[in-house]
Every structure is written in structure tokens, then in C-alpha cells.
Write a protein that holds these residues in place. Structure first.
Motif, PDB file in Angstrom:
ATOM      1  N   LYS A 191       0.847  -1.201   0.000  1.00  0.00           N
ATOM      2  CA  LYS A 191       0.000   0.000   0.000  1.00  0.00           C
ATOM      3  C   LYS A 191       0.879   1.248   0.000  1.00  0.00           C
ATOM      4  N   ARG A 192       1.755   1.341   0.943  1.00  0.00           N
ATOM      5  CA  ARG A 192       2.841   2.334   0.981  1.00  0.00           C
ATOM      6  C   ARG A 192       3.734   1.945   2.139  1.00  0.00           C
ATOM      7  N   SER A 193       4.968   1.583   1.816  1.00  0.00           N
ATOM      8  CA  SER A 193       5.850   1.070   2.858  1.00  0.00           C
ATOM      9  C   SER A 193       7.289   1.444   2.567  1.00  0.00           C
ATOM     10  N   ASN A 194       8.084   1.353   3.616  1.00  0.00           N
ATOM     11  CA  ASN A 194       9.516   1.628   3.522  1.00  0.00           C
ATOM     12  C   ASN A 194      10.257   0.319   3.293  1.00  0.00           C
ATOM     13  N   ARG A 195      11.339   0.392   2.569  1.00  0.00           N
ATOM     14  CA  ARG A 195      12.215  -0.761   2.372  1.00  0.00           C
ATOM     15  C   ARG A 195      13.648  -0.354   2.644  1.00  0.00           C
ATOM     16  N   ILE A 196      14.448  -1.350   3.016  1.00  0.00           N
ATOM     17  CA  ILE A 196      15.865  -1.101   3.254  1.00  0.00           C
ATOM     18  C   ILE A 196      16.695  -1.994   2.344  1.00  0.00           C
ATOM     19  N   ASP A 197      17.944  -1.623   2.185  1.00  0.00           N
ATOM     20  CA  ASP A 197      18.883  -2.424   1.421  1.00  0.00           C
ATOM     21  C   ASP A 197      19.646  -3.333   2.380  1.00  0.00           C
ATOM     22  N   LEU A 198      19.742  -4.611   2.034  1.00  0.00           N
ATOM     23  CA  LEU A 198      20.456  -5.564   2.891  1.00  0.00           C
ATOM     24  C   LEU A 198      21.894  -5.146   3.160  1.00  0.00           C
ATOM     25  N   ARG A 199      22.516  -4.430   2.221  1.00  0.00           N
ATOM     26  CA  ARG A 199      23.894  -4.003   2.426  1.00  0.00           C
ATOM     27  C   ARG A 199      23.989  -3.010   3.576  1.00  0.00           C
ATOM     28  N   ASP A 200      22.979  -2.150   3.713  1.00  0.00           N
ATOM     29  CA  ASP A 200      22.962  -1.220   4.844  1.00  0.00           C
ATOM     30  C   ASP A 200      22.770  -1.971   6.156  1.00  0.00           C
ATOM     31  N   MET A 201      21.876  -2.976   6.134  1.00  0.00           N
ATOM     32  CA  MET A 201      21.661  -3.782   7.332  1.00  0.00           C
ATOM     33  C   MET A 201      22.948  -4.482   7.742  1.00  0.00           C
ATOM     34  N   ALA A 202      23.634  -5.104   6.768  1.00  0.00           N
ATOM     35  CA  ALA A 202      24.870  -5.818   7.067  1.00  0.00           C
ATOM     36  C   ALA A 202      25.942  -4.870   7.601  1.00  0.00           C
ATOM     37  N   GLU A 203      26.026  -3.699   6.983  1.00  0.00           N
ATOM     38  CA  GLU A 203      27.040  -2.714   7.405  1.00  0.00           C
ATOM     39  C   GLU A 203      26.791  -2.245   8.827  1.00  0.00           C
ATOM     40  N   LEU A 204      25.523  -1.944   9.137  1.00  0.00           N
ATOM     41  CA  LEU A 204      25.212  -1.452  10.471  1.00  0.00           C
ATOM     42  C   LEU A 204      25.409  -2.545  11.518  1.00  0.00           C
ATOM     43  N   ALA A 205      24.992  -3.774  11.204  1.00  0.00           N
ATOM     44  CA  ALA A 205      25.152  -4.877  12.150  1.00  0.00           C
ATOM     45  C   ALA A 205      26.632  -5.153  12.403  1.00  0.00           C
ATOM     46  N   ALA A 206      27.451  -5.138  11.351  1.00  0.00           N
ATOM     47  CA  ALA A 206      28.885  -5.380  11.512  1.00  0.00           C
ATOM     48  C   ALA A 206      29.526  -4.293  12.373  1.00  0.00           C
ATOM     49  N   THR A 207      29.145  -3.046  12.136  1.00  0.00           N
ATOM     50  CA  THR A 207      29.696  -1.940  12.919  1.00  0.00           C
ATOM     51  C   THR A 207      29.314  -2.082  14.385  1.00  0.00           C
ATOM     52  N   ALA A 208      28.035  -2.443  14.631  1.00  0.00           N
ATOM     53  CA  ALA A 208      27.573  -2.603  16.018  1.00  0.00           C
ATOM     54  C   ALA A 208      28.325  -3.727  16.720  1.00  0.00           C
ATOM     55  N   LEU A 209      28.686  -4.770  15.973  1.00  0.00           N
ATOM     56  CA  LEU A 209      29.376  -5.916  16.571  1.00  0.00           C
ATOM     57  C   LEU A 209      30.845  -5.639  16.873  1.00  0.00           C
ATOM     58  N   ILE A 210      31.512  -4.861  16.019  1.00  0.00           N
ATOM     59  CA  ILE A 210      32.966  -4.721  16.181  1.00  0.00           C
ATOM     60  C   ILE A 210      33.406  -3.383  16.775  1.00  0.00           C
ATOM     61  N   ASP A 211      32.512  -2.407  16.834  1.00  0.00           N
ATOM     62  CA  ASP A 211      32.889  -1.094  17.352  1.00  0.00           C
ATOM     63  C   ASP A 211      32.410  -0.955  18.797  1.00  0.00           C
ATOM     64  N   PRO A 212      33.310  -1.001  19.773  1.00  0.00           N
ATOM     65  CA  PRO A 212      32.883  -0.913  21.174  1.00  0.00           C
ATOM     66  C   PRO A 212      32.251   0.434  21.518  1.00  0.00           C
ATOM     67  N   ALA A 213      32.482   1.441  20.688  1.00  0.00           N
ATOM     68  CA  ALA A 213      31.902   2.759  20.953  1.00  0.00           C
ATOM     69  C   ALA A 213      30.501   2.918  20.347  1.00  0.00           C
ATOM     70  N   PHE A 214      30.026   1.894  19.646  1.00  0.00           N
ATOM     71  CA  PHE A 214      28.700   2.005  19.032  1.00  0.00           C
ATOM     72  C   PHE A 214      27.664   2.173  20.143  1.00  0.00           C
ATOM     73  N   PRO A 215      26.810   3.198  20.044  1.00  0.00           N
ATOM     74  CA  PRO A 215      25.873   3.467  21.142  1.00  0.00           C
ATOM     75  C   PRO A 215      24.790   2.392  21.256  1.00  0.00           C
ATOM     76  N   SER A 216      24.574   1.917  22.477  1.00  0.00           N
ATOM     77  CA  SER A 216      23.508   0.942  22.687  1.00  0.00           C
ATOM     78  C   SER A 216      22.164   1.628  22.482  1.00  0.00           C
ATOM     79  N   GLY A 217      21.171   0.819  22.191  1.00  0.00           N
ATOM     80  CA  GLY A 217      19.835   1.354  21.974  1.00  0.00           C
ATOM     81  C   GLY A 217      19.066   0.514  20.981  1.00  0.00           C
ATOM     82  N   GLU A 218      17.854   0.925  20.722  1.00  0.00           N
ATOM     83  CA  GLU A 218      16.995   0.240  19.760  1.00  0.00           C
ATOM     84  C   GLU A 218      16.824   1.156  18.558  1.00  0.00           C
ATOM     85  N   TYR A 219      17.200   0.663  17.384  1.00  0.00           N
ATOM     86  CA  TYR A 219      17.208   1.484  16.186  1.00  0.00           C
ATOM     87  C   TYR A 219      16.311   0.885  15.107  1.00  0.00           C
ATOM     88  N   ALA A 220      15.532   1.743  14.479  1.00  0.00           N
ATOM     89  CA  ALA A 220      14.721   1.332  13.337  1.00  0.00           C
ATOM     90  C   ALA A 220      15.541   1.590  12.080  1.00  0.00           C
TER      91      ALA A 220
END
Length: 194
Positions: free
Chosen positions: A58-87
Motif C-alpha cells: 500500500k505504501r511502505s519503507n524498504r531497506i537495502d540488505l547491504r545497509d543492514m549488514a554494514e550497520l550490524a557489523a559496525t555494532a558488533l565490532i565497534d565498542p563505541a557504538f551506542p547501545s539502543g533500539e534502532y529502526a
């Protein structure tokens, strides 16, 4: 919002319960909530190349898997990545009809949007099976009937976390259409066995 997702898509209950527990923990977790993927279209490659876009939105947002992978990798390996819940979202929302128009423009051929009840489910049934088919149908029943507009503040947050703007759908389609067309040109024609 979470209760509505569980109600309409029971298969997501476990994922939502786990993310809720993580978000409430004292371990400073990073919880990444995801939108629908651009790359989901690749399940329907044959249909799209044959001129049918069968994903009801109907009308929705989509993301690119490459962005998801990049953000997840950064969160896993960067100890300074801020904790929290992100959309994690893409830069814009669009309809299924608009997605079909984008594919048509990038492929240089007509692509018709199919969202009639029974029609799109039948196409899903050719590409998916068992629990995956059930999950996808329940997900897209929701996306066919509810709008999920893009929150500019969330886009800004995703841009900050990634260090660049999230990839847009049209760019994904352009890259994928170019790849699919090159594969078509490099596939030798079928030869007769006679």
C-alpha cells in the motif's frame, strides 16, 4: 505496534519477544528493527522479467540488505557504538505500483503491478513453500492493507549511524536490472536436440 505485528504475523512472535527482552536488559544491547528488504524482489526475478510485479504494498519503507549488514557489523565490532533500539529504514516509502514503474523504467520494458487477491498469492506459491510461504503471505497481507510512512528523523538517525545516507530503492533496482539484463545477454539460446 509490536502487538499489531504479532497479531497479524504470528511467525514474528519469537523475534519480537527476543527483541523486547534485549531492549529491556541492562546489558546495553543494540537492537536493530528492520523494514522490508529491497532484495525481496529477487525472489520474483522471473516474474518481473516477464512483466509482472507481484508484491502488494500500500505504501511502505524498504531497506537495502547491504545497509543492514554494514550497520550490524559496525555494532558488533565497534565498542563505541551506542547501545539502543534502532529502526533501520530506507530513505522513502513507496507503493507496489510505484515499484513496478521503477522496474519498468530500469528494465526498459512494461512491468504490470499485480495485487488482486488470489493473483499475487498464486505467484508467491510458485516461488516459496511451506512456512516461508505462509510468513510471506501474512507479511504482505499487512503491507497491502496498512501504510508505513517514512519518518525523516529516523532517516537522519540511520544516516548518522551508517556514516552515509541509506541506499534508495531506485538505485537498487537500477543496479539489479543492469545485472539481470547482462545475464540475459550472456545466456546462450536453447538449442534443439533434433
Amino acid at each position: 505496534m509490536r502487538a499489531a505485528f504479532v497479531e497479524s504475523m504470528p511467525a514474528y512472535r519469537g523475534k519480537i519477544e527476543v527483541s523486547t527482552a534485549f531492549a529491556a536488559s541492562t546489558a546495553n544491547p543494540v537492537v536493530i528493527a528492520l523494514a522490508n528488504y529491497n532484495q525481496n524482489d529477487e525472489i520474483f526475478k522471473e516474474d518481473i522479467l516477464n512483466g509482472v510485479y507481484p508484491t502488494p504494498i500500500k505504501r511502505s519503507n524498504r531497506i537495502d540488505l547491504r545497509d543492514m549488514a554494514e550497520l550490524a557489523a559496525t555494532a558488533l565490532i565497534d565498542p563505541a557504538f551506542p547501545s539502543g533500539e534502532y529502526a533501520l529504514i530506507g530513505p522513502e516509502s513507496f507503493t507496489g505500483a510505484e515499484a513496478a514503474e521503477i522496474w519498468a523504467a530500469e528494465l526498459g520494458r512494461p512491468v504490470t503491478y499485480v495485487d488482486g487477491d488470489g493473483e499475487w498469492q498464486a505467484i508467491f506459491g510458485k516461488r516459496l513453500a511451506a512456512q516461508k510461504l505462509e510468513d510471506w503471505i501474512s507479511s504482505f497481507v499487512l503491507l497491502k492493507n496498512a501504510e508505513f510512512p517514512t519518518d525523516p528523523a529516523q532517516v537522519q538517525e540511520v544516516t548518522r549511524l551508517l556514516g552515509h545516507a541509506p541506499r534508495d530503492y531506485r538505485s537498487y533496482v537500477r543496479e539489479t536490472a543492469r545485472l539481470w539484463k547482462s545475464q540475459e545477454r550472456s545466456t546462450p539460446p536453447a538449442t534443439s536436440s533434433i
